[in-house]
Design a protein around this motif. Structure first.
Motif, short mmCIF file in Angstrom:
data_model
loop_
_atom_site.label_atom_id
_atom_site.label_comp_id
_atom_site.label_asym_id
_atom_site.label_seq_id
_atom_site.Cartn_x
_atom_site.Cartn_y
_atom_site.Cartn_z
N GLU A 57 -35.72 -43.19 -9.80
CA GLU A 57 -34.25 -42.62 -9.57
C GLU A 57 -33.43 -43.47 -10.30
O GLU A 57 -33.27 -44.69 -11.23
CB GLU A 57 -34.71 -43.74 -8.07
N GLN A 58 -32.98 -43.21 -10.15
CA GLN A 58 -30.87 -43.28 -10.47
C GLN A 58 -29.99 -42.94 -9.88
O GLN A 58 -29.83 -42.22 -9.06
CB GLN A 58 -31.15 -43.10 -11.95
N SER A 59 -28.65 -43.62 -9.76
CA SER A 59 -27.81 -43.68 -8.77
C SER A 59 -26.11 -43.68 -9.01
O SER A 59 -25.34 -43.97 -8.37
CB SER A 59 -27.41 -44.94 -8.11
N ILE A 60 -26.52 -43.25 -10.50
CA ILE A 60 -25.39 -42.59 -11.83
C ILE A 60 -24.07 -41.51 -10.15
O ILE A 60 -25.00 -40.26 -10.35
CB ILE A 60 -25.23 -42.02 -12.70
N GLY A 61 -23.02 -41.44 -9.43
CA GLY A 61 -22.68 -40.44 -8.75
C GLY A 61 -22.75 -40.98 -7.21
O GLY A 61 -22.71 -40.28 -6.94
N THR A 104 -35.36 -38.11 -14.51
CA THR A 104 -35.07 -38.54 -13.37
C THR A 104 -34.79 -37.69 -13.12
O THR A 104 -34.16 -36.42 -12.48
CB THR A 104 -34.12 -39.06 -14.22
N TYR A 105 -34.01 -38.19 -11.25
CA TYR A 105 -34.11 -37.80 -10.07
C TYR A 105 -32.51 -38.11 -9.63
O TYR A 105 -32.39 -39.09 -10.39
CB TYR A 105 -34.28 -37.18 -8.81
N SER A 106 -31.28 -37.09 -9.19
CA SER A 106 -30.20 -37.85 -8.74
C SER A 106 -29.99 -37.18 -7.23
O SER A 106 -30.81 -36.60 -6.41
CB SER A 106 -29.16 -36.30 -9.10
N TRP A 107 -29.60 -38.10 -6.63
CA TRP A 107 -29.22 -38.19 -5.32
C TRP A 107 -27.94 -36.94 -5.02
O TRP A 107 -27.35 -37.04 -5.12
CB TRP A 107 -28.38 -39.49 -4.55
N ILE A 108 -28.60 -36.48 -3.75
CA ILE A 108 -27.80 -35.63 -3.21
C ILE A 108 -27.52 -35.37 -1.31
O ILE A 108 -28.14 -36.06 -0.88
CB ILE A 108 -27.80 -34.04 -3.32
N GLY A 109 -26.17 -35.28 -1.00
CA GLY A 109 -26.17 -34.57 0.36
C GLY A 109 -26.01 -36.09 1.52
O GLY A 109 -25.50 -35.65 2.14
N GLY A 110 -26.18 -37.12 0.75
CA GLY A 110 -24.92 -38.46 1.21
C GLY A 110 -25.87 -38.48 2.67
O GLY A 110 -27.22 -38.78 2.33
N ASP A 111 -25.58 -39.27 3.59
CA ASP A 111 -26.09 -40.53 4.52
C ASP A 111 -27.16 -39.38 5.43
O ASP A 111 -27.96 -39.13 6.16
CB ASP A 111 -25.64 -42.16 4.91
N ARG A 112 -25.92 -38.91 5.62
CA ARG A 112 -26.15 -37.47 6.82
C ARG A 112 -25.49 -36.32 5.97
O ARG A 112 -24.94 -35.84 5.83
CB ARG A 112 -25.08 -37.64 7.96
#
Length: 385
Positions: free
Chosen positions: A310-314, A116-124
């Motif tokens: 993809e996963q959206s925890i946090g 899995t991977y995690s999101w960083i950084g936000g929209d901007r």
């Protein structure tokens, strides 16, 4: 077994759910939603359920075809998202009735776990190094970040430099084997996509996502020539027929159908099999809730070409309530060194916290509806979000 009724829920941060009930006491859960248009999706759910109530829920392939093909006008994000949530709930019911996880009904496992991977950084995108380090400390070995803010057809090279500085800073901090995905988010037009692909090539990215909008996919093959970076796309495509055209044109290396928008588990499995025939990998899109994630993982478990989930925890969208808040058996998503193990419980294998679901449904009635941000270019023209 017959379907006796259903209940839909709209909840924070931007999700929609459905509970389908049967005359034998088995319930199934699905996630019919479309970010920013979930109320419209639920109106379509009501129309589709007119056909389904009273039917045997186990005849999933038959019902999918009736719900999809019985409309003279087919497909699109609203209808396919409504169908997707219903389809997930039917698989959940069937798995529970047979006391088997959904992946066993799809042919059984070809792996024990999916990365899995995690999101960083936000929209901007901002503060990406710190966030990448935090994700690594949690056990993740891959992240994804938005590449740019607003970007016009032809834009300033200071924006290109800013993207390169952000990505290089993550690469320097995390090392050469740490996975970095850069999402262009459809914000980039063809001319600038060529520039960015060329400039990003030395940074050895895991993939570049959605280099152009879905309506411009004929240019992906051209864009791919400018940088030896795997190209991922497909979150805004809604059926195997759209993916057929994409795969035939070539240039794409990873497809990212969304189990909540592409017609559900039934259609996602078929799309994945099509991609395998073209030597294209699968990495399902999933910035949504626990049912979407569980459904995706069950398909991943059965697909040889699934490479990462993809996963959206946090994730930055999940303000006030998050993925794990809606389930009681949170351990199913206790990622092990960045991997999600196969989900072994019956059906989708997650237990919905119905009291919390109802409380959040009531809360959502008092809150503003989630909508995409409206962005503007320097000259006042519309900018893609």
């Amino acid at each position: 077994m017959k379907i006796t009724g259903y209940q839909t829920y709209i909840v924070p941060p931007r999700w929609g759910f459905i509970k389908i009930t049967t005359d034998v006491g088995i319930d199934g859960w699905g996630e019919p939603c479309l970010e920013g248009r979930t109320h419209t999706v639920h109106a379509c759910v009501d129309e589709l359920m007119e056909y389904l109530v009273g039917k045997d829920p186990r005849d999933i392939e038959l019902h999918w075809n009736y719900m999809h093909r019985s409309s003279f006008y087919r497909g699109g994000p609203i209808m396919m998202s409504a169908l997707a949530g219903i389809d997930q709930a039917l698989w959940d019911i069937k798995g529970k009735a047979l006391d088997a996880p959904v992946y066993q009904l799809l042919g059984g496992k070809c792996r024990d776990k999916i990365q899995t991977y995690s999101w960083i950084g936000g929209d901007r995108p901002d503060d990406v190094v710190r966030m990448a380090q935090e994700r690594k400390a949690l056990g993740f070995n891959a992240v994804k970040m938005n590449g740019t803010e607003e970007l016009n057809f032809i834009d300033e090279f200071s924006k290109v430099d800013a993207l390169l500085d952000r990505v290089q800073s993550v690469r320097d901090a995390m090392g050469k084997d740490f996975g970095i995905g850069v999402d262009f988010h459809g914000r980039v037009h063809k001319a600038m996509a060529k520039v960015l692909m060329k400039e990003l090539e030395p940074m050895h990215l895991m993939f570049v996502e959605e280099p152009v909008l879905a309506e411009h996919f004929e240019s992906i093959h051209e864009i791919a020539k400018y940088g030896a970076i795997p190209i991922a796309t497909g979150e805004r495509m809604y059926s195997r027929w759209e993916f057929k055209t994409l795969l035939e044109r070539g240039g794409v290396d990873i497809i990212q159908p969304d189990v909540c928008h592409c017609g559900g588990i039934t259609e996602l499995k078929k799309i994945a099999s099509m991609a395998e025939a073209y030597d294209v990998a699968l990495a399902p899109h999933c910035p949504l809730g626990p049912i979407a994630l569980a459904s995706s993982v069950h398909v991943d478990t059965t697909c040889q070409n699934a490479i990462i989930q993809e996963q959206s925890i946090g994730i930055h969208y999940n303000k006030g309530s998050d993925v794990l808040d809606y389930i009681t058996n949170k351990e199913v998503f206790a990622f092990d060194q960045g991997y999600c193990h196969n989900i072994e419980g019956p059906g989708l294998g997650i237990n919905i916290d119905e009291a919390f679901m109802q409380s959040q449904h009531e809360l959502a009635k008092t809150q503003a509806k989630w909508r995409n941000p409206y962005w503007t270019n320097e000259d006042g023209s519309f900018a893609e979000w």
